[in-house]
Motif scaffolding. Structure first.
Motif, PDB file in Angstrom:
ATOM      1  N   THR A 105       0.871  -1.183  -0.010  1.00 52.63           N
ATOM      2  CA  THR A 105      -0.208   0.281  -0.060  1.00 52.63           C
ATOM      3  C   THR A 105       0.742   1.271  -0.151  1.00 52.63           C
ATOM      4  O   THR A 105       1.781   1.194   0.878  1.00 52.63           O
ATOM      5  N   THR A 238      -0.945   6.409   5.759  1.00 45.79           N
ATOM      6  CA  THR A 238      -1.655   6.717   4.568  1.00 45.79           C
ATOM      7  C   THR A 238      -2.930   7.099   4.827  1.00 45.79           C
ATOM      8  O   THR A 238      -3.320   7.658   5.928  1.00 45.79           O
ATOM      9  N   SER A 259      -4.386   4.459  -6.194  1.00 42.69           N
ATOM     10  CA  SER A 259      -4.222   3.266  -5.763  1.00 42.69           C
ATOM     11  C   SER A 259      -5.088   3.577  -4.168  1.00 42.69           C
ATOM     12  O   SER A 259      -5.708   2.742  -3.556  1.00 42.69           O
ATOM     13  N   LEU A 260      -5.252   4.749  -3.796  1.00 37.13           N
ATOM     14  CA  LEU A 260      -5.659   5.109  -2.375  1.00 37.13           C
ATOM     15  C   LEU A 260      -7.462   5.728  -2.558  1.00 37.13           C
ATOM     16  O   LEU A 260      -7.865   6.009  -1.598  1.00 37.13           O
ATOM     17  N   ILE A 290      -4.958  -3.681   3.228  1.00 35.65           N
ATOM     18  CA  ILE A 290      -3.901  -2.788   3.466  1.00 35.65           C
ATOM     19  C   ILE A 290      -2.753  -4.069   3.321  1.00 35.65           C
ATOM     20  O   ILE A 290      -2.741  -5.059   3.909  1.00 35.65           O
TER      21      ILE A 290
END
Length: 297
Positions: A105, A238, A259-260, A290
């Motif tokens: 992640t 994150t 990606s988040l 995660i």
């Protein structure tokens, strides 16, 4: 960029002599890394001053700006972090120190509103603690880079409420919209939060004035913070962001990564919740799996 006026050989020699004398002043530094940092910082700072032909008035304005940043900083507000974030320095440092590793992640900015010692939750607990906002069910798994479940990973989460404020911004010692829990034996985790909303960074100080003067918005895309720690794994800082948010491409601290961006699915009134909780009104749910890189990677 404006054209740099031609400099006489004498003027160039004077400027070069000065920078060399400053660099030699670090010759006796016995800490190799400190010496490297100081020399590079001085070289780059002098290069900036010479490139833009900085005026004495402009330099004084810069000093006054940094002084104001220091005066604004206190135990509840870190204006220097805001400055670092809004200049992209925080994200650049994160990129350098969190190199890509398989499907691990991605990391993003820590932000200025983390607080040590947030309330401990059982699996499925609620971090809201009275914070206003639409309830949001968050679930997922924690695995290592080989896909193995990570049991007992420490997960700390925090966010702004529906009004766009963190608990520490209220000044009344409340604790809300933050908490910590652990992943289960199978690596799973779950908790209630509030659906993230966009909000402005604190813009009533010098950093806000800098953004205004340069035509930039103080707005952050809606997000939920995560700090995940586990033995033998790289600590992860994150966020997850809300799919469809109009601010994803203009987040003022440059924290968004594709990606988040996750789908927060709004549930109609009366939709049964995963844990049987009765919710008056709508609620949302999101899944965030995660993957932790190994320590030292």
């Amino acid at each position: 960029m404006r054209e740099t006026p031609a400099l006489s050989a004498e003027q160039q020699a004077r400027e070069e002599d000065l920078i060399q004398r400053v660099l030699r002043s670090f010759d006796e530094c016995t800490n190799p890394r400190l010496k490297e940092l100081m020399i590079s910082a001085v070289e780059n700072l002098h290069a900036f001053v010479r490139e833009v032909r900085l005026t004495e008035e402009e330099w004084l304005q810069g000093i006054e700006f940094l002084t104001a940043v220091g005066h604004m900083t206190n135990d509840q507000r870190q204006e220097f972090i805001l400055l670092s974030d809004t200049l992209g320095v925080s994200m650049q440092t994160i990129a350098i120190n969190n190199e890509a590793y398989d499907d691990a992640t991605e990391a993003t900015v820590f932000g200025p509103f983390f607080v040590e010692g947030s309330p401990a939750l059982e699996s499925g607990g609620d971090i809201a603690f009275g914070a206003a906002g639409e309830p949001c069910w968050v679930e997922g798994t924690v695995t290592d880079a080989q896909g193995r479940p990570v049991a007992g990973a420490g997960i700390e989460v925090w966010e702004a409420d529906a009004a766009g404020f963190y608990d520490v911004q209220y000044g009344d010692q409340r604790t809300a919209a933050r908490g910590q829990l652990s992943s289960q034996a199978d690596g799973s985790y779950r908790f209630w939060a509030v659906t993230p909303v966009p909000y402005p960074i604190p813009d009533d100080g010098p950093v806000g004035k800098m953004l205004e003067a340069t035509g930039r918005s103080p707005m952050r895309a809606a997000h939920l913070h995560f700090l995940v720690r586990a033995p033998h794994c790289r600590t992860l800082v994150t966020h997850i962001f809300v799919e469809g948010d109009e601010l994803l491409d203009s987040d003022t601290v440059f924290g968004v990564k594709n990606s988040l961006v996750k789908k927060f699915e709004r549930q109609p009134v009366g939709t049964p919740t995963p844990d049987g909780r009765v919710v008056e009104g709508t609620w949302s749910k999101v899944t965030f799996d995660i993957v932790l890189a190994p320590a030292g990677a």
